[in-house]
Design an enzyme around this catalytic site. Structure first.
Site, PDB file in Angstrom:
ATOM      1  N   ARG A   1      13.134 -19.014 -48.636  1.00 12.06           N
ATOM      2  CA  ARG A   1      12.610 -20.327 -49.055  1.00 12.06           C
ATOM      3  C   ARG A   1      11.908 -20.131 -50.453  1.00 12.06           C
ATOM      4  O   ARG A   1      11.127 -19.050 -50.695  1.00 12.06           O
ATOM      5  CB  ARG A   1      11.598 -21.144 -48.132  1.00 12.06           C
ATOM      6  CG  ARG A   1      12.571 -21.244 -46.757  1.00 12.06           C
ATOM      7  CD  ARG A   1      11.769 -22.091 -45.833  1.00 12.06           C
ATOM      8  NE  ARG A   1      11.230 -23.439 -46.199  1.00 12.06           N
ATOM      9  CZ  ARG A   1      12.021 -24.448 -46.267  1.00 12.06           C
ATOM     10  NH1 ARG A   1      13.312 -24.422 -45.815  1.00 12.06           N
ATOM     11  NH2 ARG A   1      11.395 -25.682 -46.762  1.00 12.06           N
TER      12      ARG A   1
ATOM     13  N   CYS B   1       8.918 -29.361 -41.612  1.00 12.95           N
ATOM     14  CA  CYS B   1       8.690 -29.124 -40.119  1.00 12.95           C
ATOM     15  C   CYS B   1       9.096 -30.037 -39.300  1.00 12.95           C
ATOM     16  O   CYS B   1       9.900 -29.795 -38.228  1.00 12.95           O
ATOM     17  CB  CYS B   1       7.067 -28.570 -40.058  1.00 12.95           C
ATOM     18  SG  CYS B   1       6.535 -28.569 -38.342  1.00 12.95           S
TER      19      CYS B   1
ATOM     20  N   ILE C   1      15.190 -17.861 -40.266  1.00 12.57           N
ATOM     21  CA  ILE C   1      16.191 -19.014 -40.203  1.00 12.57           C
ATOM     22  C   ILE C   1      17.766 -18.400 -39.671  1.00 12.57           C
ATOM     23  O   ILE C   1      18.358 -19.097 -38.813  1.00 12.57           O
ATOM     24  CB  ILE C   1      16.243 -19.663 -41.446  1.00 12.57           C
ATOM     25  CG1 ILE C   1      14.722 -20.057 -41.791  1.00 12.57           C
ATOM     26  CG2 ILE C   1      17.337 -20.779 -41.586  1.00 12.57           C
ATOM     27  CD1 ILE C   1      14.612 -21.206 -43.089  1.00 12.57           C
TER      28      ILE C   1
ATOM     29  N   HIS D   1      -0.554 -14.655 -10.343  1.00 19.35           N
ATOM     30  CA  HIS D   1       0.486 -14.218  -9.779  1.00 19.35           C
ATOM     31  C   HIS D   1       1.561 -15.281  -8.832  1.00 19.35           C
ATOM     32  O   HIS D   1       1.050 -15.936  -8.211  1.00 19.35           O
ATOM     33  CB  HIS D   1       0.275 -12.977  -8.745  1.00 19.35           C
ATOM     34  CG  HIS D   1       1.500 -12.195  -8.223  1.00 19.35           C
ATOM     35  ND1 HIS D   1       2.457 -11.314  -9.234  1.00 19.35           N
ATOM     36  CD2 HIS D   1       2.013 -12.366  -6.872  1.00 19.35           C
ATOM     37  CE1 HIS D   1       3.132 -11.019  -8.230  1.00 19.35           C
ATOM     38  NE2 HIS D   1       3.022 -11.466  -6.882  1.00 19.35           N
TER      39      HIS D   1
ATOM     40  N   GLY E   1      22.038 -13.811 -44.589  1.00 22.37           N
ATOM     41  CA  GLY E   1      20.821 -13.682 -44.292  1.00 22.37           C
ATOM     42  C   GLY E   1      20.327 -13.732 -42.761  1.00 22.37           C
ATOM     43  O   GLY E   1      20.427 -14.697 -42.251  1.00 22.37           O
TER      44      GLY E   1
HETATM   45  P1  NAI Z   1      13.448 -14.406 -44.419  1.00 19.35           P
HETATM   46  O1  NAI Z   1      12.836 -14.055 -45.511  1.00 19.35           O
HETATM   47  O2  NAI Z   1      12.984 -14.428 -43.154  1.00 19.35           O
HETATM   48  O3  NAI Z   1      15.007 -13.999 -44.076  1.00 19.35           O
HETATM   49  C1  NAI Z   1      16.050 -13.800 -45.504  1.00 19.35           C
HETATM   50  C2  NAI Z   1      16.906 -12.717 -45.316  1.00 19.35           C
HETATM   51  O4  NAI Z   1      17.874 -12.830 -45.858  1.00 19.35           O
HETATM   52  C3  NAI Z   1      16.346 -11.479 -45.228  1.00 19.35           C
HETATM   53  O5  NAI Z   1      16.741 -10.628 -44.152  1.00 19.35           O
HETATM   54  C4  NAI Z   1      16.960 -10.942 -46.461  1.00 19.35           C
HETATM   55  O6  NAI Z   1      17.287  -9.575 -46.608  1.00 19.35           O
HETATM   56  C5  NAI Z   1      18.250 -11.524 -46.392  1.00 19.35           C
HETATM   57  N1  NAI Z   1      18.975 -11.688 -47.840  1.00 19.35           N
HETATM   58  C6  NAI Z   1      18.533 -12.140 -48.818  1.00 19.35           C
HETATM   59  N2  NAI Z   1      19.387 -12.383 -49.901  1.00 19.35           N
HETATM   60  C7  NAI Z   1      20.620 -11.863 -49.195  1.00 19.35           C
HETATM   61  C8  NAI Z   1      22.004 -11.872 -49.785  1.00 19.35           C
HETATM   62  N3  NAI Z   1      22.461 -12.270 -50.862  1.00 19.35           N
HETATM   63  N4  NAI Z   1      22.908 -11.707 -48.721  1.00 19.35           N
HETATM   64  C9  NAI Z   1      22.562 -11.368 -47.367  1.00 19.35           C
HETATM   65  N5  NAI Z   1      21.341 -11.306 -47.075  1.00 19.35           N
HETATM   66  C10 NAI Z   1      20.389 -11.772 -47.956  1.00 19.35           C
HETATM   67  O7  NAI Z   1      13.638 -15.878 -44.990  1.00 19.35           O
HETATM   68  P2  NAI Z   1      14.408 -17.174 -43.875  1.00 19.35           P
HETATM   69  O8  NAI Z   1      14.966 -16.731 -42.717  1.00 19.35           O
HETATM   70  O9  NAI Z   1      15.120 -18.088 -44.950  1.00 19.35           O
HETATM   71  O10 NAI Z   1      13.082 -18.177 -43.635  1.00 19.35           O
HETATM   72  C11 NAI Z   1      12.285 -18.444 -44.629  1.00 19.35           C
HETATM   73  C12 NAI Z   1      10.770 -18.575 -44.114  1.00 19.35           C
HETATM   74  O11 NAI Z   1      10.625 -19.700 -43.083  1.00 19.35           O
HETATM   75  C13 NAI Z   1      10.284 -17.377 -43.212  1.00 19.35           C
HETATM   76  O12 NAI Z   1       9.712 -16.471 -44.113  1.00 19.35           O
HETATM   77  C14 NAI Z   1       9.484 -18.106 -42.016  1.00 19.35           C
HETATM   78  O13 NAI Z   1       8.074 -17.826 -42.460  1.00 19.35           O
HETATM   79  C15 NAI Z   1       9.728 -19.497 -42.234  1.00 19.35           C
HETATM   80  N6  NAI Z   1      10.409 -19.775 -40.937  1.00 19.35           N
HETATM   81  C16 NAI Z   1       9.573 -19.627 -39.809  1.00 19.35           C
HETATM   82  C17 NAI Z   1      10.247 -20.211 -38.445  1.00 19.35           C
HETATM   83  C18 NAI Z   1       9.237 -20.197 -37.517  1.00 19.35           C
HETATM   84  O14 NAI Z   1       8.444 -20.099 -37.510  1.00 19.35           O
HETATM   85  N7  NAI Z   1      10.179 -20.173 -36.184  1.00 19.35           N
HETATM   86  C19 NAI Z   1      11.527 -20.615 -38.640  1.00 19.35           C
HETATM   87  C20 NAI Z   1      12.174 -20.528 -39.670  1.00 19.35           C
HETATM   88  C21 NAI Z   1      11.553 -20.309 -40.851  1.00 19.35           C
END
Ligand code: NAI
Length: 467
Positions: A268, A44, A184, A440, A180
């Site tokens: 992740r 983080c 992220i 307001h 993806g």
């Molecule tokens: P995610 O699970 O949110 O999204 C991954 C995306 O990649 C999905 O839509 C999936 O369908 C797609 N995908 C998977 N394999 C693929 C492929 N081979 N080709 C194309 N698309 C594919 O995971 P992300 O974005 O990596 O984030 C991981 C975690 O980190 C999240 O679950 C979140 O909880 C946490 N996070 C939280 C943040 C926040 O609170 N602001 C910011 C960044 C991450």
């Protein structure tokens, strides 16, 4: 290696889960060891929330200047130096890290720098800068997660990057391709788009942000399109070749695409490498997670797990709260985790924030649910600040009026969601929000309006026409 130290509680991992647990346990009079093989503060602080939000703030200033004309303000030609933005981000992270170290030390927590490995349920071997054995009455595992790689085209951190290595670039690409379209992928798409990079998102599912539900996914798809972000859904990447001057991307559908760099953002992976969990009698589930009960206890007595490693929410603030729960229980004070009101924010432009159930989930859970949708277009403050993109929505039980969930998209959504988290956690009703005087003119008034709409007694919105 013969040195041996004994503590009441040893915590493996110093991210927002681990260090919060350490401080809480120390406050409760425990002798605490905090172990990490890398920078204090975890993902983080070092390669996640804080560095990305620092860069997003830079991009936001740039956007404000670019839109100055809308407010009758002329500015000369605008330019920026990305290397300087990156350096400033590193400086801020280092400053927070130093403060954190001070905070940990003031709490009389012992920091061991090295990789921890279980020898038995109550003993760890530390290897690294510090080399010793640590025995502890209670152990809390808070080792987090790491970016998931795709085996067919692993990151080379030169042309194919992950969410960690992309934070190290000092020169902006012309074309960034993101594999993806989840949290992220969308946050980086937004950031680089605002900095003038041509961004393409390649998403395997039929929509980006699928986990956020149809309403948010559709809204954000339109918002991203309007900003010039190219979104390609239902696509699978077959190969990425690192050419000298660019990355050549081959899709399963036969199409090809070139990009200066590719960001892999496909999720992740829970990180338990090298812990030798079996020596503690622990196993991971099919997701690689260490399962816990509501006290954050694992299947093995006196071992707790918190944060991403539990496979629950993968959010820093959830890890911190789990840390409080684990530390309290490990110190003899009963506490349970409750996931009913977990706010989640996606720091895109516009921001997305949610808590509790959306309408579909509420109906699925058996509620006769009502949703009050209030567009920012109808709000004076949003008009005044020319930030009318977005909405606030409250989902409530129609019979009892209890608030079950809330969704908000738009400027400051990340801050505005707090009111609804408090409402849900405390089982408040639409009536409670409507009885609360909201200042307001503010964007927060949109909760008042959304509650009144869900209650079918709107003030600043046309009444629902009778069918
Ligand atoms: P995610 O699970 O949110 O999204 C991954 C995306 O990649 C999905 O839509 C999936 O369908 C797609 N995908 C998977 N394999 C693929 C492929 N081979 N080709 C194309 N698309 C594919 O995971 P992300 O974005 O990596 O984030 C991981 C975690 O980190 C999240 O679950 C979140 O909880 C946490 N996070 C939280 C943040 C926040 O609170 N602001 C910011 C960044 C991450």
């Amino acid at each position: 290696m013969s040195e041996r130290k004994t503590h009441d509680i040893a915590i493996i991992g110093s991210g927002p889960g681990g260090y919060v647990a350490a401080i809480k346990a120390a406050q409760m009079g425990q002798s605490v060891a905090l172990i990490d093989h890398s920078y204090l503060g975890g993902c983080c602080l070092n390669v996640g929330c804080i560095p990305t939000k620092t860069l997003l703030s830079n991009a936001s200033v740039l956007q404000t200047i670019r839109h100055a004309k809308d407010f009758g303000i002329s500015v000369g030609p605008v330019s920026f130096d990305y290397a300087q933005m990156k350096a400033q981000k590193d400086k801020i992270v280092a400053k927070i890290r130093a403060s954190l170290e001070g905070l940990i030390k003031t709490n009389k927590i012992t920091i061991y720098r090295g990789k921890a490995q279980f020898q038995s349920p109550g003993e760890l071997k530390i290897i690294g800068q510090d080399n010793l054995f640590v025995s502890a009455g209670k152990i809390i595992i808070a080792t987090g997660s790491v970016p998931l790689d795709i085996k067919a085209f692993p990151c080379d951190h030169h042309r194919i990057l992950n969410s960690t290595s992309i934070l190290e670039i000092t020169e902006l690409p012309r074309h960034l391709c993101i594999v993806g379209g989840g949290y992220i992928g969308c946050e980086f798409a937004s950031l680089f788009n605002e900095l003038g990079v041509h961004v393409t998102i390649l998403e395997a599912l039929p929509t980006i942000l699928a986990g956020q539900g149809k309403q948010i996914a559709e809204f954000m798809t339109k918002a991203f399109h309007a900003r010039g972000i190219d979104i390609q859904t239902n696509v699978a990447v077959q190969r990425i070749d690192n050419q000298k001057s660019h990355a050549a991307i081959a899709l399963v559908n036969g199409k090809t695409m070139d990009a200066d760099i590719v960001l892999i953002a496909v999720g992740r992976k829970i990180y338990t490498d090298g812990l030798a969990l079996d020596r503690a009698g622990l196993a991971v589930n099919e997701k690689g997670a260490i399962e816990t009960n509501s006290r954050m206890e694992t299947a093995v007595k006196d071992i707790y797990a918190i944060g991403d490693v539990t496979g629950q929410w993968m959010l820093a603030h959830v890890a911190s709260h789990q840390g409080l729960v684990a530390a309290s229980n490990a110190s003899g004070h009963e506490m349970h985790i409750d996931y009913a009101a977990v706010p989640a924010v996606v720091f895109t432009s516009p921001e997305i924030a949610t808590v509790g159930l959306n309408l579909e989930q509420a109906i699925q859970a058996g509620h006769t649910a009502a949703a009050g949708f209030f567009p920012f277009q109808a709000l004076g403050k949003a008009q005044a600040s020319m930030e009318t993109e977005g909405f606030a929505q409250i989902v409530a039980d129609r019979k009892t009026g209890q608030i079950l969930g809330a969704q908000i998209i738009g400027r400051d959504a990340s801050n505005l969601i707090a009111e609804m988290a408090l409402a849900i956690q405390n089982e408040l009703t639409l009536e409670s929000v409507m009885q609360t005087i909201h200042a307001h003119p503010t964007i927060a008034e949109s909760w008042l309006e959304a509650a009144a709409i869900a209650n079918e007694t709107p003030i600043h919105f046309p009444p629902r026409t009778k069918r």
